[in-house]
Design an enzyme around this catalytic site. Structure first.
Site, PDB file in Angstrom:
ATOM      1  CB  ILE A 271     -30.192 -14.428 -44.547  1.00 38.07           C
ATOM      2  CG1 ILE A 271     -31.020 -13.815 -43.398  1.00 38.07           C
ATOM      3  CG2 ILE A 271     -29.275 -13.391 -45.194  1.00 38.07           C
ATOM      4  CD1 ILE A 271     -31.875 -12.647 -43.776  1.00 38.07           C
TER       5      ILE A 271
ATOM      6  CD  GLU B 165     -28.477 -16.056 -36.282  1.00 39.50           C
ATOM      7  OE1 GLU B 165     -29.348 -16.895 -35.998  1.00 39.50           O
ATOM      8  OE2 GLU B 165     -28.680 -15.129 -37.095  1.00 39.50           O
TER       9      GLU B 165
ATOM     10  CB  CYS C 297     -43.869 -30.020 -17.619  1.00 38.30           C
ATOM     11  SG  CYS C 297     -43.274 -31.633 -17.102  1.00 38.30           S
TER      12      CYS C 297
ATOM     13  N   GLY D   3     -40.317 -17.142 -35.198  1.00 41.44           N
ATOM     14  CA  GLY D   3     -40.594 -17.980 -36.375  1.00 41.44           C
ATOM     15  C   GLY D   3     -40.663 -17.206 -37.672  1.00 41.44           C
TER      16      GLY D   3
ATOM     17  CB  ALA E 185     -26.831 -22.332 -42.353  1.00 37.39           C
TER      18      ALA E 185
ATOM     19  N   GLY F 120     -34.834 -21.480 -32.398  1.00 39.19           N
ATOM     20  CA  GLY F 120     -33.514 -22.076 -32.604  1.00 39.19           C
ATOM     21  C   GLY F 120     -32.624 -21.992 -31.380  1.00 39.19           C
TER      22      GLY F 120
ATOM     23  CB  ALA G 188     -35.550 -23.268 -44.562  1.00 38.71           C
TER      24      ALA G 188
HETATM   25  P1  NAD Z   1     -36.516 -16.769 -36.054  1.00 36.56           P
HETATM   26  O1  NAD Z   1     -37.040 -16.026 -37.229  1.00 36.56           O
HETATM   27  O2  NAD Z   1     -36.767 -16.248 -34.693  1.00 36.56           O
HETATM   28  O3  NAD Z   1     -34.932 -16.940 -36.186  1.00 36.56           O
HETATM   29  C1  NAD Z   1     -34.286 -17.453 -37.316  1.00 36.56           C
HETATM   30  C2  NAD Z   1     -32.790 -17.177 -37.181  1.00 36.56           C
HETATM   31  O4  NAD Z   1     -32.121 -17.759 -38.306  1.00 36.56           O
HETATM   32  C3  NAD Z   1     -32.476 -15.689 -37.201  1.00 36.56           C
HETATM   33  O5  NAD Z   1     -31.670 -15.378 -36.089  1.00 36.56           O
HETATM   34  C4  NAD Z   1     -31.772 -15.479 -38.527  1.00 36.56           C
HETATM   35  O6  NAD Z   1     -30.787 -14.462 -38.457  1.00 36.56           O
HETATM   36  C5  NAD Z   1     -31.152 -16.821 -38.787  1.00 36.56           C
HETATM   37  N1  NAD Z   1     -30.926 -17.112 -40.216  1.00 36.56           N
HETATM   38  C6  NAD Z   1     -31.737 -16.846 -41.266  1.00 36.56           C
HETATM   39  N2  NAD Z   1     -31.217 -17.325 -42.396  1.00 36.56           N
HETATM   40  C7  NAD Z   1     -30.024 -17.889 -42.058  1.00 36.56           C
HETATM   41  C8  NAD Z   1     -29.024 -18.560 -42.801  1.00 36.56           C
HETATM   42  N3  NAD Z   1     -29.148 -18.764 -44.117  1.00 36.56           N
HETATM   43  N4  NAD Z   1     -27.923 -19.015 -42.148  1.00 36.56           N
HETATM   44  C9  NAD Z   1     -27.781 -18.839 -40.784  1.00 36.56           C
HETATM   45  N5  NAD Z   1     -28.701 -18.198 -40.048  1.00 36.56           N
HETATM   46  C10 NAD Z   1     -29.830 -17.756 -40.668  1.00 36.56           C
HETATM   47  O7  NAD Z   1     -37.067 -18.247 -36.226  1.00 36.56           O
HETATM   48  P2  NAD Z   1     -37.297 -19.356 -35.085  1.00 36.56           P
HETATM   49  O8  NAD Z   1     -38.478 -19.006 -34.269  1.00 36.56           O
HETATM   50  O9  NAD Z   1     -36.022 -19.641 -34.400  1.00 36.56           O
HETATM   51  O10 NAD Z   1     -37.719 -20.602 -36.005  1.00 36.56           O
HETATM   52  C11 NAD Z   1     -36.775 -21.178 -36.903  1.00 36.56           C
HETATM   53  C12 NAD Z   1     -37.422 -22.226 -37.782  1.00 36.56           C
HETATM   54  O11 NAD Z   1     -37.853 -23.328 -36.980  1.00 36.56           O
HETATM   55  C13 NAD Z   1     -38.652 -21.732 -38.521  1.00 36.56           C
HETATM   56  O12 NAD Z   1     -38.702 -22.307 -39.805  1.00 36.56           O
HETATM   57  C14 NAD Z   1     -39.783 -22.248 -37.696  1.00 36.56           C
HETATM   58  O13 NAD Z   1     -40.971 -22.395 -38.443  1.00 36.56           O
HETATM   59  C15 NAD Z   1     -39.225 -23.578 -37.261  1.00 36.56           C
HETATM   60  N6  NAD Z   1     -39.838 -24.047 -36.010  1.00 36.56           N
HETATM   61  C16 NAD Z   1     -39.556 -25.272 -35.595  1.00 36.56           C
HETATM   62  C17 NAD Z   1     -40.104 -25.754 -34.432  1.00 36.56           C
HETATM   63  C18 NAD Z   1     -39.830 -27.113 -33.949  1.00 36.56           C
HETATM   64  O14 NAD Z   1     -40.459 -27.582 -33.063  1.00 36.56           O
HETATM   65  N7  NAD Z   1     -38.866 -27.768 -34.509  1.00 36.56           N
HETATM   66  C19 NAD Z   1     -40.941 -24.972 -33.666  1.00 36.56           C
HETATM   67  C20 NAD Z   1     -41.183 -23.705 -34.086  1.00 36.56           C
HETATM   68  C21 NAD Z   1     -40.612 -23.241 -35.237  1.00 36.56           C
END
Ligand code: NAD
Length: 547
Positions: free
Chosen positions: A266, A189, A402, A45, A236, A171, A259
């Site tokens: 990035i 990615e 689960c 995250g 992205a 993700g 984000a």
């Molecule tokens: P992470 O930091 O492990 O991974 C993020 C990935 O995004 C990295 O691999 C990075 O290289 C890539 N990235 C960064 N900027 C980018 C861009 N502009 N274009 C393409 N790729 C890009 O994060 P994560 O643990 O996978 O969490 C991602 C997001 O989801 C966070 O904002 C987190 O808070 C949120 N999140 C959502 C849930 C949910 O249930 N939906 C749960 C936990 C976290």
């Protein structure tokens, strides 16, 4: 730094399994097989850390090893600050993480305090030592895409193309869930090494370097009606924009870049390895690049929506970042939690997870068998276990997720404790959950967006939830800020109970698992949701509901 892995087997390093279980969970969060950047103590995250710094981590480990069975260790934003005499039944660890007085709760203030060494960002399960890698969110992601399929595509993603981004620790659940539901996933990615890692661990099927290749493959698989996940290298915002300009309109569009945190997302025009130095050397330029990229990213999502794609924000606060940067999509793009997940919370159904402290996968398979017997008539549970057993290999300590309801959690928790007691399982089991649950999350742009009674920003519930869990004897309880969506946008709580086979664990499990999930039902009944109001009246509901 030596590689950190949790101990396994039956040998204790602490004075009882309650402390030992927490120690193992903590170390498991930093297992290089599941953590994002173990050397920086980051589990997932963006920058979600398990301890404030290495010195704190070492002190926590040492303190847990010596902690008596009637003592409680206090953790303040990843730093151990004291041990208090409490009771046998008290939590062994209580935590508060990244909490700031509301008027000061901004990333700017947080970064300043973090720089002074006064706080640290624990995301959700990193800070509460319950992170178990991608599987932790996998069923939530599977549930989300299942609901997308049910709501828009007759229950199946076959021949549907989903465009998303971010192959991080959370993700990465997206390609697994989408292909599990027979769909086609294109995931943008920006980091080549991340895509390679996901390819090696079979999380994605193929890596491509151009939008054209991604389209060709996606269209071919769509025609064949077969699932595939395509990791597409690039930013992205650039990719979404280009796909739209080429007239390629996916069936579903979302995004899971980090984000929520401008130090992790990035911007377009730079490589991931250049980002941190630019942030330091030219923060103004970095900020400008960030805003421009976010605007383009959100704009493309809005445009896809205009052309008929199903579009939703996936828990990363990108709409708010867009709004701050100059594009307001709040009235156009819904968020996943209120759109797809909320009805599960009405019945206290949430992300129950358990971890085999033995380290032996057989312990989890044995619990799967019992779960399947117990809930054999629940098609969703049966399908889920079938899917996850086939598609997911264990990393770190073997664990399972689960989504169970308010009644099922306590029932199954107690059965696990019995299995430990009888020796059917080789060692105790940690029972825990994500913070994305019914009572434990106040997050107005995610779980609590557009609540029926307007209670989106009421943060009393996660605090009550934590206090109640502590009163019921959960082994670890914590309250945190900013998980998922960033500082200022959420308050949430975590809990863990160690099922060590003892009578005492039986009490802890029964009380805390009932209370934790039932408070969630009460929270939604209080907000006026009919289904939750019905459930609090059911004979299985043990809490007394006032009002
Ligand atoms: P992470 O930091 O492990 O991974 C993020 C990935 O995004 C990295 O691999 C990075 O290289 C890539 N990235 C960064 N900027 C980018 C861009 N502009 N274009 C393409 N790729 C890009 O994060 P994560 O643990 O996978 O969490 C991602 C997001 O989801 C966070 O904002 C987190 O808070 C949120 N999140 C959502 C849930 C949910 O249930 N939906 C749960 C936990 C976290």
């Amino acid at each position: 730094m030596s590689v950190i892995k949790s101990p396994t087997g039956k040998k204790l390093h602490c004075k009882s399994w309650q402390q030992e279980g927490l120690l193992r969970l903590l170390l498991n969060c930093l297992d290089p097989d599941i953590a994002k950047k173990p050397k920086d103590l980051i589990a997932y995250g963006g920058r979600g850390k398990v301890a404030r710094n290495w010195e704190c981590l070492e002190t926590i480990i040492g303190t847990l090893k010596n902690l008596e069975n009637d003592e409680t260790l206090l953790i303040q934003s990843g730093k151990p600050v004291g041990v208090f005499k409490t009771f046998d039944f008290s939590p062994r660890v209580v935590m508060a993480g990244a909490l700031l007085v509301p008027k000061w709760a901004t990333w700017e203030t947080f970064y300043e305090l973090e720089k002074k060494g006064l706080t640290s960002y624990g995301q959700s399960t990193a800070g509460s030592w319950a992170f178990i890698g991608t599987q932790g969110i996998l069923q939530g992601t599977w549930e989300t895409f299942l609901q997308v399929a049910l709501k828009h595509f007759n229950g199946c993603l076959r021949k549907k193309i989903v465009l998303t981004s971010g192959l991080g620790e959370m993700g990465s659940a997206q390609p697994l869930a989408i292909t599990g539901l027979k769909g086609i996933a294109i995931i943008a990615e920006v980091d080549k090494n991340v895509i390679k890692k996901r390819l090696l661990s079979n999380v994605i099927d193929i890596m491509v370097f151009s939008v054209e290749d991604a389209i060709d493959i996606a269209v071919e698989y769509k025609e064949r009606g077969e699932p595939i996940s395509i990791g597409l290298l690039g930013n992205a915002a650039d990719i979404y924009e280009k796909l739209f300009e080429m007239g390629f309109i996916p069936d579903v569009v979302t995004d899971q870049t980090p984000a929520h945190d401008r130090k992790s997302y990035i911007p377009s025009g730079i490589l991931p390895e250049e980002a941190s130095s630019l942030r330091e050397t030219d923060p103004v330029k970095y900020e400008e690049m960030f805003r421009n990229t976010i605007i383009r990213h959100v704009k493309a999502m809005v445009e896809f929506k205009d052309k008929g794609s199903v579009v939703f924000e996936y828990g990363n606060n990108i709409r708010e970042q867009g709004k701050i940067s100059g594009i307001d999509a709040f009235n156009i793009i819904p968020n996943f939690a209120s759109e797809y997940i909320r009805p599960l919370f009405f019945e206290g159904r949430g992300p129950f997870r358990w971890v085999a402290l033995s380290g032996d996968p057989e312990d989890i398979y044995r619990t799967d068998e019992v779960l399947l017997t117990l809930f054999k008539n629940d098609r969703k549970i049966v399908d889920w276990i079938d899917f996850v057993e086939k598609r997911f290999s264990f990393h770190g300590l073997p664990s399972r997720v689960c989504w169970l309801n308010f009644y099922e959690r306590a029932l199954f928790g107690k059965i696990i404790n019995e299995m430990v007691k009888s020796g059917e399982l080789k060692a105790p089991v940690a029972i825990t959950r994500d913070h994305m649950d019914a009572a434990s999350m106040a997050s107005p742009y995610r779980e609590t967006e557009n609540m029926k009674d307007g209670s989106d920003a009421i943060a009393d519930w996660p605090v009550l939830n934590a206090m109640l869990n502590a009163g019921c004897g959960a082994t670890l309880v914590g309250v945190f800020q900013g998980g998922g969506v960033g500082i200022g946008y959420s308050i949430h709580s975590g809990m863990t109970i160690i099922a060590d086979g003892s009578k005492e664990a039986d009490f802890r499990l029964e009380r805390a698992l009932q209370a934790d999930a039932q408070l969630g039902v009460i929270r939604y009944a209080d907000a006026g949701y009919d289904k939750a109001k019905e459930i609090v009246k059911s004979t299985l509901f043990t809490a007394k509901v006032i009002s």
